[in-house]
Design a protein around this motif. Structure first.
Motif, PDB file in Angstrom:
ATOM      1  N   GLN A 196      -2.026 -33.294  17.094  1.00 50.32           N
ATOM      2  CA  GLN A 196      -1.437 -31.758  16.621  1.00 50.32           C
ATOM      3  C   GLN A 196      -1.665 -31.631  15.418  1.00 50.32           C
ATOM      4  O   GLN A 196      -1.041 -30.843  15.018  1.00 50.32           O
ATOM      5  CB  GLN A 196       0.275 -32.753  17.653  1.00 50.32           C
ATOM      6  CG  GLN A 196       1.022 -30.805  16.750  1.00 50.32           C
ATOM      7  CD  GLN A 196       0.242 -29.810  18.189  1.00 50.32           C
ATOM      8  OE1 GLN A 196      -0.858 -29.591  18.266  1.00 50.32           O
ATOM      9  NE2 GLN A 196       0.909 -28.356  16.989  1.00 50.32           N
ATOM     10  N   ASN A 247       1.230 -22.586  19.710  1.00 50.06           N
ATOM     11  CA  ASN A 247      -0.735 -22.854  19.079  1.00 50.06           C
ATOM     12  C   ASN A 247      -0.733 -21.103  18.666  1.00 50.06           C
ATOM     13  O   ASN A 247      -2.207 -21.191  18.737  1.00 50.06           O
ATOM     14  CB  ASN A 247      -1.621 -23.526  19.454  1.00 50.06           C
ATOM     15  CG  ASN A 247      -1.430 -25.399  19.344  1.00 50.06           C
ATOM     16  OD1 ASN A 247      -1.589 -25.717  18.260  1.00 50.06           O
ATOM     17  ND2 ASN A 247      -0.925 -25.586  20.471  1.00 50.06           N
ATOM     18  N   ASP A 268      -7.988 -21.740  16.876  1.00 53.88           N
ATOM     19  CA  ASP A 268      -6.990 -22.020  18.084  1.00 53.88           C
ATOM     20  C   ASP A 268      -6.922 -22.345  19.585  1.00 53.88           C
ATOM     21  O   ASP A 268      -6.456 -22.626  19.485  1.00 53.88           O
ATOM     22  CB  ASP A 268      -5.539 -20.631  16.947  1.00 53.88           C
ATOM     23  CG  ASP A 268      -5.350 -20.687  16.429  1.00 53.88           C
ATOM     24  OD1 ASP A 268      -5.249 -21.910  15.569  1.00 53.88           O
ATOM     25  OD2 ASP A 268      -5.349 -20.011  15.371  1.00 53.88           O
ATOM     26  N   THR A 325       5.660 -26.531  15.359  1.00 55.88           N
ATOM     27  CA  THR A 325       4.833 -25.524  14.321  1.00 55.88           C
ATOM     28  C   THR A 325       6.123 -24.599  13.480  1.00 55.88           C
ATOM     29  O   THR A 325       5.163 -24.519  12.502  1.00 55.88           O
ATOM     30  CB  THR A 325       4.533 -24.577  16.140  1.00 55.88           C
ATOM     31  OG1 THR A 325       3.214 -24.878  16.808  1.00 55.88           O
ATOM     32  CG2 THR A 325       3.515 -23.233  14.777  1.00 55.88           C
TER      33      THR A 325
END
Length: 387
Positions: A196, A247, A268, A325
């Motif tokens: 990730q 994402n 993405d 994120t």
């Protein structure tokens, strides 16, 4: 041939129609049968269906116990491509056909049925039955959104975002493969976290590059359909949506066809596809370890456990990925003008989705009837995704 059309349309009972075709001259039936198959595939291709999606729909609706249906579909795709130069077919469409192994191996269309019968070492009536079954499956499919220009369409210069660098993809795949194979939760978390991290850094770098001095202005959002297999499709679609949202992508779930359309920039979407596939494997392994015993007495309990497990897994994945994120964006935004770029890209993605799906309906959430499954699912998500 009218008998074939009547049978496929349901104007005559299937068994009655099959009996009529069985006694009709093969010289009349076989070419008409192949022609009907070629026409059905051509209609669906013009209607937006891509090779991998057609293959998946046939396997899903025709059943895995009838492999000839999928094989004949691939042959029909090969027959369709025969009429176009490879350079005139979109590379994404062509790649799917190549992956399925679409190639013309028969000598003439008129003899396709007889050659297929010999190749498969089956009796002719069984082959005719399967080809008719394939036609029935294809007739039930309707046009969908055109995401990739079908063969015969005017090709336009590619304006999709660049895909993830192949070397980075190899690293991510290797890390996720280790996460899927290890029996130790801590190791799986470490490998998935690193994957990730690599994906997030690449996506942020690409966004900054695209926004710098107008670079990448010709790059536009794209869409890709990702299959969601049964059982527990709705719960798995929720997991895909959670991964996509983290994402910077958006999804539209089409339960009738068993796929979700993911909108975003190409790099993405690549990340979403990779992560979703890996997390699904990890979830399945963790669920198998935690679930109660089955059998007749525990069948209902097992089903509610699995549904609740997957719901909790998707929710917790969403929470943790969203936080990861946020941290990555905060770190990058401190040294750059990242936030305006991300807002602009998100607006572009939403506009693209609205053009293709001007009207969508918010889906209903899945019920959670097993506290045991819910808690096990959250624990599994804690182990699978980065902190």
């Amino acid at each position: 041939m009218k008998q074939i059309d009547d049978l496929v349309r349901g104007a005559v009972a299937y068994e009655d129609g099959l009996d009529l075709l069985a006694v009709a001259p093969a010289a009349e039936v076989d070419p008409a049968l192949f022609g009907a198959l070629a026409d059905a595939v051509a209609r669906l291709v013009r209607g937006g269906w891509q090779p991998a999606e057609l293959h998946r729909a046939v396997v899903r609706r025709g059943g895995t116990d009838r492999p000839l249906l999928a094989a004949a579909l691939v042959d029909a795709i090969a027959a369709l491509l025969r009429g176009y130069a490879r350079r005139s077919v979109d590379e994404r469409w062509l790649a799917q056909a190549d992956e399925l192994g679409a190639a013309v191996w028969w000598s003439a269309d008129a003899s396709y049925v007889s050659e297929l019968t010999a190749r498969r070492r089956l009796d002719r009536i069984s082959v005719v039955d399967d080809l008719l079954g394939l036609l029935v499956v294809l007739r039930a499919l309707h046009p969908i959104e055109v995401l990739v220009p079908p063969p015969g369409s005017a090709l336009v210069p590619s304006t999709k975002a660049s895909a993830v660098d192949s070397r980075l993809l190899d690293k991510v795949r290797a890390l996720l493969a280790k996460a899927e194979s290890t029996g130790y939760p801590a190791e799986a978390e470490t490998y998935t976290a690193k994957a990730q991290e690599l994906i997030a850094r690449h996506a942020i770098d690409e966004a900054l590059l695209a926004g710098r001095d107008g670079a990448g202005a010709d790059v536009v959002p794209f869409a890709r359909r990702i299959g969601v297999d049964h059982p527990y499709e709705n719960e798995k679609a929720s997991l895909l949506d959670a991964v996509a949202e983290a994402n910077r992508c958006h999804t539209v779930w089409s339960p009738d066809y068993g796929f979700a359309t993911v909108f975003g920039f190409d790099a993405d979407i690549d990340a979403v596809d990779l992560l979703y596939t890996s997390l699904l494997v990890q979830a399945g392994r963790a669920m198998a370890k935690a679930e109660p015993p089955g059998g007749k007495a525990g069948r209902a309990r097992l089903k509610t456990f699995r549904q609740s497990f997957l719901v909790a897994y998707a929710v917790r994945i969403g929470e943790r990925l969203a936080r990861a994120t946020e941290l990555a964006i905060e770190e990058a935004a401190a040294a750059s003008d990242l936030l305006p770029v991300l807002r602009s890209r998100d607006e572009q993605v939403r506009e693209t989705m609205a053009k293709i799906f001007p009207r969508t309906v918010r889906g209903r959430g899945s019920r959670v009837d097993s506290l045991e499954g819910w808690e096990s699912g959250r624990e599994a998500a804690d182990r699978a995704i980065l902190n």
